[in-house]
Design a protein around this motif. Structure first.
Motif, mmCIF file in Angstrom:
data_model
loop_
_atom_site.group_PDB
_atom_site.id
_atom_site.type_symbol
_atom_site.label_atom_id
_atom_site.label_comp_id
_atom_site.label_asym_id
_atom_site.label_seq_id
_atom_site.Cartn_x
_atom_site.Cartn_y
_atom_site.Cartn_z
ATOM 1 N N VAL A 160 -21.464 -24.861 21.208
ATOM 2 C CA VAL A 160 -22.678 -25.679 21.112
ATOM 3 C C VAL A 160 -22.588 -26.864 22.063
ATOM 4 O O VAL A 160 -23.549 -27.194 22.778
ATOM 5 C CB VAL A 160 -22.901 -26.156 19.664
ATOM 6 N N ILE A 161 -21.441 -27.519 22.102
ATOM 7 C CA ILE A 161 -21.257 -28.652 23.014
ATOM 8 C C ILE A 161 -21.324 -28.182 24.462
ATOM 9 O O ILE A 161 -21.871 -28.877 25.332
ATOM 10 C CB ILE A 161 -19.913 -29.347 22.733
ATOM 11 N N LEU A 162 -20.785 -27.005 24.736
ATOM 12 C CA LEU A 162 -20.832 -26.458 26.090
ATOM 13 C C LEU A 162 -22.277 -26.200 26.520
ATOM 14 O O LEU A 162 -22.674 -26.521 27.650
ATOM 15 C CB LEU A 162 -20.021 -25.163 26.168
ATOM 16 N N VAL A 163 -23.065 -25.637 25.604
ATOM 17 C CA VAL A 163 -24.480 -25.380 25.912
ATOM 18 C C VAL A 163 -25.222 -26.702 26.111
ATOM 19 O O VAL A 163 -26.074 -26.820 26.997
ATOM 20 C CB VAL A 163 -25.126 -24.546 24.781
ATOM 21 N N TRP A 206 -31.767 -35.144 16.937
ATOM 22 C CA TRP A 206 -31.836 -35.262 15.470
ATOM 23 C C TRP A 206 -31.830 -33.884 14.802
ATOM 24 O O TRP A 206 -31.252 -33.716 13.727
ATOM 25 C CB TRP A 206 -33.094 -36.031 15.074
ATOM 26 N N LEU A 207 -32.464 -32.902 15.432
ATOM 27 C CA LEU A 207 -32.418 -31.535 14.897
ATOM 28 C C LEU A 207 -30.997 -30.999 14.901
ATOM 29 O O LEU A 207 -30.558 -30.349 13.942
ATOM 30 C CB LEU A 207 -33.337 -30.628 15.714
ATOM 31 N N MET A 208 -30.256 -31.268 15.975
ATOM 32 C CA MET A 208 -28.860 -30.826 16.040
ATOM 33 C C MET A 208 -28.034 -31.448 14.924
ATOM 34 O O MET A 208 -27.193 -30.786 14.298
ATOM 35 C CB MET A 208 -28.252 -31.200 17.400
ATOM 36 N N ILE A 209 -28.264 -32.716 14.649
ATOM 37 C CA ILE A 209 -27.454 -33.430 13.668
ATOM 38 C C ILE A 209 -27.798 -33.024 12.239
ATOM 39 O O ILE A 209 -26.909 -32.892 11.381
ATOM 40 C CB ILE A 209 -27.629 -34.952 13.843
ATOM 41 N N ASN A 210 -29.067 -32.788 11.954
ATOM 42 C CA ASN A 210 -29.512 -32.623 10.569
ATOM 43 C C ASN A 210 -29.799 -31.181 10.148
ATOM 44 O O ASN A 210 -29.747 -30.882 8.948
ATOM 45 C CB ASN A 210 -30.773 -33.460 10.331
ATOM 46 N N PHE A 211 -30.114 -30.291 11.077
ATOM 47 C CA PHE A 211 -30.610 -28.973 10.684
ATOM 48 C C PHE A 211 -29.841 -27.792 11.281
ATOM 49 O O PHE A 211 -30.214 -26.650 11.047
ATOM 50 C CB PHE A 211 -32.093 -28.841 11.063
ATOM 51 N N VAL A 212 -28.798 -28.060 12.049
ATOM 52 C CA VAL A 212 -28.013 -26.974 12.636
ATOM 53 C C VAL A 212 -26.775 -26.747 11.782
ATOM 54 O O VAL A 212 -25.972 -27.666 11.572
ATOM 55 C CB VAL A 212 -27.618 -27.307 14.094
ATOM 56 N N ASN A 268 -28.183 -18.152 16.471
ATOM 57 C CA ASN A 268 -27.642 -18.633 17.746
ATOM 58 C C ASN A 268 -28.747 -18.982 18.742
ATOM 59 O O ASN A 268 -28.602 -19.914 19.539
ATOM 60 C CB ASN A 268 -26.709 -17.581 18.345
ATOM 61 N N SER A 269 -29.830 -18.221 18.706
ATOM 62 C CA SER A 269 -30.922 -18.493 19.638
ATOM 63 C C SER A 269 -31.536 -19.870 19.385
ATOM 64 O O SER A 269 -31.852 -20.619 20.324
ATOM 65 C CB SER A 269 -32.001 -17.416 19.526
ATOM 66 N N VAL A 270 -31.690 -20.220 18.098
ATOM 67 C CA VAL A 270 -32.257 -21.526 17.745
ATOM 68 C C VAL A 270 -31.303 -22.646 18.156
ATOM 69 O O VAL A 270 -31.719 -23.672 18.718
ATOM 70 C CB VAL A 270 -32.559 -21.592 16.237
ATOM 71 N N VAL A 271 -30.021 -22.444 17.871
ATOM 72 C CA VAL A 271 -29.024 -23.452 18.253
ATOM 73 C C VAL A 271 -29.014 -23.652 19.766
ATOM 74 O O VAL A 271 -28.933 -24.782 20.270
ATOM 75 C CB VAL A 271 -27.623 -23.037 17.753
ATOM 76 N N THR A 272 -29.112 -22.558 20.504
ATOM 77 C CA THR A 272 -29.093 -22.639 21.974
ATOM 78 C C THR A 272 -30.290 -23.415 22.491
ATOM 79 O O THR A 272 -30.153 -24.298 23.360
ATOM 80 C CB THR A 272 -29.081 -21.230 22.575
ATOM 81 N N ILE A 273 -31.473 -23.115 21.967
ATOM 82 C CA ILE A 273 -32.689 -23.799 22.427
ATOM 83 C C ILE A 273 -32.612 -25.295 22.135
ATOM 84 O O ILE A 273 -32.900 -26.138 23.006
ATOM 85 C CB ILE A 273 -33.933 -23.182 21.761
ATOM 86 N N SER A 296 -29.926 -27.144 21.627
ATOM 87 C CA SER A 296 -28.860 -27.777 22.405
ATOM 88 C C SER A 296 -29.279 -27.986 23.852
ATOM 89 O O SER A 296 -29.023 -29.045 24.437
ATOM 90 C CB SER A 296 -27.592 -26.918 22.341
ATOM 91 N N VAL A 297 -29.916 -26.970 24.439
ATOM 92 C CA VAL A 297 -30.346 -27.091 25.836
ATOM 93 C C VAL A 297 -31.402 -28.183 25.964
ATOM 94 O O VAL A 297 -31.369 -28.995 26.907
ATOM 95 C CB VAL A 297 -30.880 -25.742 26.352
ATOM 96 N N LEU A 298 -32.345 -28.236 25.038
ATOM 97 C CA LEU A 298 -33.395 -29.256 25.104
ATOM 98 C C LEU A 298 -32.804 -30.664 24.955
ATOM 99 O O LEU A 298 -33.205 -31.594 25.674
ATOM 100 C CB LEU A 298 -34.431 -29.013 24.015
ATOM 101 N N ALA A 299 -31.861 -30.825 24.039
ATOM 102 C CA ALA A 299 -31.237 -32.136 23.859
ATOM 103 C C ALA A 299 -30.493 -32.561 25.121
ATOM 104 O O ALA A 299 -30.603 -33.712 25.567
ATOM 105 C CB ALA A 299 -30.284 -32.098 22.658
ATOM 106 N N GLY A 300 -29.747 -31.630 25.705
ATOM 107 C CA GLY A 300 -29.025 -31.961 26.937
ATOM 108 C C GLY A 300 -29.957 -32.195 28.107
ATOM 109 O O GLY A 300 -29.738 -33.105 28.915
ATOM 110 N N LEU A 301 -31.009 -31.379 28.194
ATOM 111 C CA LEU A 301 -31.965 -31.507 29.302
ATOM 112 C C LEU A 301 -32.636 -32.878 29.299
ATOM 113 O O LEU A 301 -32.689 -33.570 30.329
ATOM 114 C CB LEU A 301 -33.021 -30.413 29.185
ATOM 115 N N CYS A 302 -33.140 -33.286 28.148
ATOM 116 C CA CYS A 302 -33.846 -34.572 28.074
ATOM 117 C C CYS A 302 -32.897 -35.750 28.316
ATOM 118 O O CYS A 302 -33.291 -36.752 28.922
ATOM 119 C CB CYS A 302 -34.508 -34.722 26.714
ATOM 120 N N SER A 303 -31.659 -35.622 27.872
ATOM 121 C CA SER A 303 -30.716 -36.731 28.040
ATOM 122 C C SER A 303 -30.223 -36.864 29.468
ATOM 123 O O SER A 303 -29.761 -37.940 29.864
ATOM 124 C CB SER A 303 -29.514 -36.541 27.100
#
Length: 236
Positions: free
Chosen positions: A26-29, A72-78, A84-89, A91-98
């Motif tokens: 997850v951190i890698l993604v 916040w979704l990663m912290i509270n709902f994962v 895996n598809s939901v986690v990937t989406i 994670s990528v969105l969180a990393g992309l925006c940051s």
């Protein structure tokens, strides 16, 4: 970033029931999404700058604030059971925006500082960035201790990105004026340099130097620099 760099991997394993391998993935993604955000920030920032110097900071501020929501979704709902598809989406969105903010902040800083002070400006920016990354885990640890759990502490820590986005949004009101002031001072400095060269070369009086000291040639050089600033996105 103190949460992401120091705690998030162990948080997914200990608090969300993930295996160490899945938590690391997850951190890698997330890191891959952050890389995409860096690329997007550079490309989009350059394109948006052509519409006006105030647009890139506006884009950076909005993306920084929007990035809080997938975080916040990663912290509270994962959880371990999350597909895996939901986690990937997420994670990528969180990393992309940051990742978008970094390139735009650096290019903006370049445009509003004179060449002779640019090194000092970037040294200060790097210093405060490193201090923030170093003190971030300490601040989060204090929150964990006071709030009695990591989930609540992480949720509050993510608000730091909202403050980051707010300061970027404030640049919308000042960056154009600051950039114009820097370009004006640079043009004045170039004019003084050309004038000094004309006087010095005219005093020497050799044919080649007199040819180089032509005021028209100096004016052409200044105009070329001014046109280059406008064409290349204002970077001096």
């Amino acid at each position: 970033w103190g949460v992401v760099n120091s705690y998030l991997n162990d948080y997914f394993h200990s608090n969300r029931g993930m295996t160490v391998e899945k938590a690391t993935t997850v951190i890698l993604v997330f890191g891959f999404g952050n890389f995409l955000g860096l690329v997007l920030g550079g490309v989009a920032g350059s394109l948006l700058y052509r519409k006006g110097p105030r647009i890139p900071p506006l884009f950076a501020g909005v993306m920084s604030i929007v990035g809080c929501f997938p975080m916040w979704l990663m912290i509270n709902f994962v959880y371990e059971a999350t597909p895996n598809s939901v986690v990937t989406i997420i994670s990528v969105l969180a990393g992309l925006c940051s990742g978008v903010t970094g390139p735009i902040v650096k290019s903006t800083l370049t445009n509003v500082t004179l060449p002779k002070t640019r090194g000092q400006a970037f040294a200060l920016q790097t210093t405060f960035d490193d201090v923030g990354r170093g003190l971030g885990p300490v601040f989060v640890a204090m929150l964990i201790s006071n709030l009695g759990g990591r989930t609540a502490a992480f949720n509050i820590a993510v608000f730091g990105w909202i403050l980051c986005g707010a300061f970027n949004l404030l640049l919308f009101f000042t960056v154009e004026r600051d950039e114009a002031a820097v370009q004006s001072r640079f043009a004045e400095s170039l004019h003084r340099t050309c004038t000094t060269d004309i006087v010095r070369q005219s005093s020497a009086g050799t044919p080649n130097e007199q040819e180089d000291s032509d005021p028209l040639l100096c004016a052409k050089r200044r105009r070329h620099v001014s046109e280059s600033l406008q064409t290349k996105g204002g970077v001096i």
